[in-house]
Design an enzyme around this catalytic site. Structure first.
Site, mmCIF file in Angstrom:
data_model
loop_
_atom_site.group_PDB
_atom_site.id
_atom_site.type_symbol
_atom_site.label_atom_id
_atom_site.label_comp_id
_atom_site.label_asym_id
_atom_site.label_seq_id
_atom_site.Cartn_x
_atom_site.Cartn_y
_atom_site.Cartn_z
ATOM 1 N N HIS A 265 37.903 53.467 4.646
ATOM 2 C CA HIS A 265 38.434 52.242 4.465
ATOM 3 C C HIS A 265 38.402 51.733 6.001
ATOM 4 C CE1 HIS A 265 41.017 48.741 3.897
ATOM 5 N NE2 HIS A 265 40.706 48.763 2.594
ATOM 6 N N GLU A 323 39.887 52.255 -4.748
ATOM 7 C CA GLU A 323 38.768 52.315 -5.709
ATOM 8 C C GLU A 323 39.096 53.708 -6.525
ATOM 9 O OE1 GLU A 323 38.379 49.486 -6.446
ATOM 10 O OE2 GLU A 323 37.220 48.409 -5.007
HETATM 11 N N1 COA Z 1 31.426 58.391 2.693
HETATM 12 C C1 COA Z 1 30.780 59.072 3.699
HETATM 13 N N2 COA Z 1 30.747 58.647 5.015
HETATM 14 C C2 COA Z 1 31.341 57.262 5.204
HETATM 15 C C3 COA Z 1 32.212 56.787 4.091
HETATM 16 C C4 COA Z 1 32.355 57.346 2.972
HETATM 17 N N3 COA Z 1 32.907 56.710 2.059
HETATM 18 N N4 COA Z 1 32.872 55.731 4.742
HETATM 19 C C5 COA Z 1 32.576 55.484 5.946
HETATM 20 N N5 COA Z 1 31.668 56.763 6.195
HETATM 21 C C6 COA Z 1 30.960 57.047 7.560
HETATM 22 C C7 COA Z 1 29.878 55.920 7.748
HETATM 23 O O1 COA Z 1 28.782 56.308 7.162
HETATM 24 C C8 COA Z 1 29.830 55.862 9.054
HETATM 25 O O2 COA Z 1 28.990 57.072 9.573
HETATM 26 P P1 COA Z 1 28.116 56.795 10.707
HETATM 27 O O3 COA Z 1 28.895 56.404 12.146
HETATM 28 O O4 COA Z 1 27.691 58.011 11.258
HETATM 29 O O5 COA Z 1 26.987 55.826 10.419
HETATM 30 C C9 COA Z 1 31.407 55.781 9.602
HETATM 31 O O6 COA Z 1 31.911 56.559 8.735
HETATM 32 C C10 COA Z 1 31.833 54.387 9.754
HETATM 33 O O7 COA Z 1 31.406 53.684 8.730
HETATM 34 P P2 COA Z 1 31.613 52.100 8.723
HETATM 35 O O8 COA Z 1 30.667 51.572 7.431
HETATM 36 O O9 COA Z 1 31.312 51.460 9.915
HETATM 37 O O10 COA Z 1 33.081 52.117 8.296
HETATM 38 P P3 COA Z 1 33.736 50.778 7.750
HETATM 39 O O11 COA Z 1 35.042 50.801 8.512
HETATM 40 O O12 COA Z 1 33.052 49.476 7.511
HETATM 41 O O13 COA Z 1 34.097 51.510 6.260
HETATM 42 C C11 COA Z 1 34.058 51.278 4.036
HETATM 43 C C12 COA Z 1 34.869 50.931 5.117
HETATM 44 C C13 COA Z 1 34.899 50.994 2.956
HETATM 45 C C14 COA Z 1 32.839 50.181 3.949
HETATM 46 C C15 COA Z 1 33.426 52.685 4.014
HETATM 47 O O14 COA Z 1 34.406 53.527 4.144
HETATM 48 C C16 COA Z 1 32.723 52.998 2.583
HETATM 49 O O15 COA Z 1 31.566 52.725 2.496
HETATM 50 N N6 COA Z 1 33.451 53.509 1.589
HETATM 51 C C17 COA Z 1 32.721 53.746 0.241
HETATM 52 C C18 COA Z 1 32.818 52.491 -0.391
HETATM 53 C C19 COA Z 1 34.197 52.146 -1.017
HETATM 54 O O16 COA Z 1 34.822 53.255 -1.613
HETATM 55 N N7 COA Z 1 34.203 50.994 -1.063
HETATM 56 C C20 COA Z 1 35.556 50.338 -1.609
HETATM 57 C C21 COA Z 1 36.444 49.973 -0.341
HETATM 58 S S1 COA Z 1 38.196 49.649 -0.859
#
Ligand code: COA
Length: 383
Positions: A265, A323
């Site tokens: 998150h 989720e």
């Molecule tokens: N699985 C694997 N790796 C993950 C991850 C996950 N669910 N969520 C984040 N990461 C990793 C990313 O790959 C990234 O790695 P990197 O720096 O090596 O590229 C790092 O963590 C940071 O990711 P980032 O996208 O910058 O973090 P964020 O703060 O934007 O993440 C989400 C928030 C929700 C977008 C992200 O955790 C995600 O994509 N989760 C899965 C989708 C999901 O469940 N969405 C519902 C949200 S309520």
């Protein structure tokens, strides 16, 4: 009051975070607060656990809380429930005029197109949007199943009627299922400055209308990084099948460069408090005799996913988000997987519209800046 400076000065002095606006505060709100370090969500002064799991608090209650600032009296609740029921009936009457809007494979595409048909004027626009989101989503599900839409029952609560309209074959334990869905709708109704809420506020800040704000927000919610995750969570649970398969499956996903849906998150560094609420809602459903065959597996997969992700990235703690258990609870109440994201919209439309009203009440156009990093003209600007 804002202190206005010249545009050029403010761009260079401004806090800049082009990396997804992480940590940037874009609004003051009285609606909800997300504490990512402690894993706490407050909705208008109520902890989400206390609110969503309280007996007698349903979707109509949180609608009143978000829109009017307090939980409704018995009388106000009954009035709102009747008004919303009648608005569902009015939305149902619009179905024949929606053309091909619902004829699509994706429920969110259908919602986006169908809601765009609504009249954007009138004091009841917000209530009509809330009702239509549920009625159109349910009609899409019926149509996908080759069935004609059912007429809403205005005497039912919003959750019970949505369940009935979307899947009348859910069978026994109808009250317990409706209560679990109510817990979900309350839990998902508002959540700080998430991407779709921000979208709605940006649209509202231009003094555009509520229908436009909600249609834009649906577009933001649709993405897999936001509201598109619960369907893939169910796919993941099915693909894993047995708890013993979880470690190998998750390792393979990560090795392939894919994200584990329902984990991680932007704000929470601990388990999303909404995950616990929804897990509890499924437990209650089980206690009422309605067994979820996915709860035990989900818990096992969550444990493995959390430890695997945190071993990989100890500096960026990741845990289950809303989720993860949304998938389990919506499956347990009998909704089809292809309706999960649209059901998120059925809940969140309440929050979007509360934010639209709040934005309008103290509006200033939301118009951030960007820093130009492209090429400059070769010729200097003539004096
Ligand atoms: N699985 C694997 N790796 C993950 C991850 C996950 N669910 N969520 C984040 N990461 C990793 C990313 O790959 C990234 O790695 P990197 O720096 O090596 O590229 C790092 O963590 C940071 O990711 P980032 O996208 O910058 O973090 P964020 O703060 O934007 O993440 C989400 C928030 C929700 C977008 C992200 O955790 C995600 O994509 N989760 C899965 C989708 C999901 O469940 N969405 C519902 C949200 S309520």
């Amino acid at each position: 009051m804002h202190k206005r400076r010249s545009c050029r000065a403010s761009i260079t002095e401004m806090n800049m975070n082009p990396n997804g606006l992480e940590g940037v505060v874009v609004a003051e709100t009285q609606l909800s607060d997300v504490d990512g370090e402690r894993g706490r969500l407050i909705v208008r002064g109520h902890d989400i656990e206390a609110l969503a799991l309280a007996r007698g608090v349903d979707f109509e209650s949180v609608l009143a809380l978000l829109w009017r600032g307090e939980l409704p009296t018995r009388q106000a609740h009954a009035t709102l429930r009747a008004e919303l029921g009648n608005a569902r009936l009015a939305a149902h009457a619009l179905l024949p005029g929606l053309g091909n809007a619902l004829q699509t494979d994706d429920a969110m595409d259908a919602l986006r197109a169908a809601l765009a048909h609504l009249q954007a004027t009138g004091p009841d626009t917000a209530l009509r949007l809330v009702a239509a989101t549920a009625v159109f989503a349910a009609a899409w599900a019926r149509q996908r199943a080759g069935l004609a839409p059912l007429a809403p029952d205005p005497t039912l609560g919003h959750a019970a009627d949505y369940l009935r309209l979307a899947n009348p074959a859910t069978g026994s334990h109808g009250d317990a299922r409706a209560a679990a869905l109510d817990a979900y709708l309350v839990t998902a109704a508002d959540h700080g400055m998430n991407a779709s809420t921000f979208t709605a506020r940006v649209v509202a800040s231009t003094l555009s209308d509520e229908v436009s704000a909600v249609v834009a927000a649906i577009g933001a919610l649709k993405g897999p990084l936001h509201g598109g995750a619960p369907g893939p969570v169910l796919v993941m649970l099915d693909a894993i099948g047995e708890p013993d398969n979880a470690a190998a499956w998750i390792a393979a996903e990560l090795a392939a460069g894919r994200r584990i849906m329902g984990m991680g998150h932007r704000i929470y560094r601990v388990r999303d408090p909404r995950a616990a609420v929804l897990e509890r809602a499924v437990e209650r459903l089980q206690a009422a005799g309605c067994t979820s065959n996915r709860l035990a597996l989900a818990r096992a997969v969550e444990r493995v996913a959390q430890s695997t992700l945190n071993e990989r990235r100890p500096e960026r703690r990741m845990a289950a988000n809303v989720e993860f258990y949304t998938a389990v609870v919506l499956d347990a109440v009998g909704l089809p997987q292809n309706l999960f994201s649209a059901t998120f919209a059925v809940a969140r439309v309440a929050g979007w519209l509360a934010h639209v009203a709040e934005q309008r009440a103290g509006n200033r156009l939301i118009r951030p800046a960007s820093r130009y990093v492209g090429p400059m003209p070769l010729e200097p600007l003539a004096a």
